[in-house]
Design an enzyme around this catalytic site. Structure first.
Site, short mmCIF file in Angstrom:
data_model
loop_
_atom_site.label_atom_id
_atom_site.label_comp_id
_atom_site.label_asym_id
_atom_site.label_seq_id
_atom_site.Cartn_x
_atom_site.Cartn_y
_atom_site.Cartn_z
N ASP A 1 0.36 -7.59 1.59
CA ASP A 1 0.77 -6.18 1.71
C ASP A 1 2.28 -6.02 1.70
OD1 ASP A 1 0.34 -3.51 1.75
OD2 ASP A 1 -0.14 -3.36 3.88
N HIS B 1 0.82 -1.21 0.00
CA HIS B 1 0.00 0.00 0.00
C HIS B 1 0.85 1.27 0.00
CE1 HIS B 1 0.32 -0.13 4.54
NE2 HIS B 1 0.34 1.18 4.37
N SER C 1 4.75 2.54 7.67
CA SER C 1 4.41 1.41 6.79
C SER C 1 5.63 0.87 6.07
CB SER C 1 3.40 1.87 5.73
OG SER C 1 2.15 2.07 6.28
#
Length: 272
Positions: A147, A117, A223
């Protein structure tokens, strides 16, 4: 009260706690008594701490002594020194703007691990290492279900690969560091513990998967960064946080376990 999983770069994902998973204190109360509102009280914790501190300042004889300031563990200081040279800030530029996240060096061939993402939506990708140098990155491949995305840059001595933790060695309660660029603050390290293993959450696809749960503070921009143990070894890839009704972090974060992440990354590199 709804608890959701939020991708650290962009809000995403459905509820991660089902009604049967919720603690009894957070389930709907019987009709004959009002529901307890435990979760919202977390937002007032800072105000309570201020009040207690004021009590200490008055010097009342019956007050307990204030807690001693936290002293960083020597192991975690060493772990941070080992991890930081292998962590990068990932920046993506598109026609409509851009986004940023974190990543870490996987091997000495210039492969970098981050989240799908963060880098999977297209655009020009670059990374900035701990020495401040910006390198153009190529997206080797992605795995949206887990992910995970793999980038490749020109190898440089300034980018040091991070060692993975040995399979099956991560333990609940062990200290960990989340390393990355929360809110664009590169080279940030936050400490916590492994709160749970094999937590079933949706990290990328529709199927629940086992994740490492931690209370180390992680925020948007973390992230794709590593969760490392006291030896500086990667135990997971920081991916998501739990939030209350769309709010910010409540101190519960999730990482893709390094065993699964390594398998995914190796497969992507093999295809590339």
């Amino acid at each position: 009260m709804t608890v959701t999983i939020t991708g650290l770069g962009t809000p995403r994902g459905p509820s991660f706690i089902t009604p049967s998973d919720r603690p009894a204190s957070d389930r709907p109360a019987p009709p004959d008594r009002p529901a307890r509102r435990r979760w919202p009280l977390l937002a007032t914790a800072g105000l309570v701490a201020v009040g207690v501190t004021g009590g200490y300042l008055t010097g009342r004889a019956d007050d307990p002594p204030p807690p001693a300031p936290a002293v960083p563990s020597a192991d975690l200081v060493g772990a941070a020194a080992l991890a930081l040279p292998g962590v990068v800030s990932v920046q993506v530029r598109t026609g409509s703007g851009g986004s940023s996240g974190s990543g870490f060096v996987f091997d000495d061939r210039g492969h970098i691990v981050t989240n799908n993402h963060v880098a999977g939506a297209g655009g020009a990708v670059s990374v900035v290492g701990s020495d401040g140098r910006r390198l153009t990155a190529e997206v080797v491949g992605t795995d949206p279900a887990n992910d995970i995305a793999v980038l490749r840059v020109s190898p440089t001595a300034a980018l040091r690969p991070l060692a993975p933790a040995a399979p099956g060695t991560t333990r609940v309660g062990e200290p960990v560091l989340a390393v990355g660029s929360p809110l664009g603050l590169s080279g940030t390290v936050t400490a916590g513990i492994v709160s749970a293993l094999d937590r079933q959450v949706r990290l990328g696809g529709a199927t629940r998967q086992a994740a490492v749960q931690t209370d180390a503070s992680i925020n948007p921009g973390n992230s794709g960064g590593p969760l490392v143990n006291a030896r500086g070894e990667v135990v997971g890839v920081n991916t998501a946080i739990a939030t209350l009704e769309g709010g910010g972090s409540i101190g519960i974060g999730f990482a893709v376990p390094i065993d699964r992440a390594r398998q995914v990354v190796t497969t992507i590199i093999g295809r590339g």
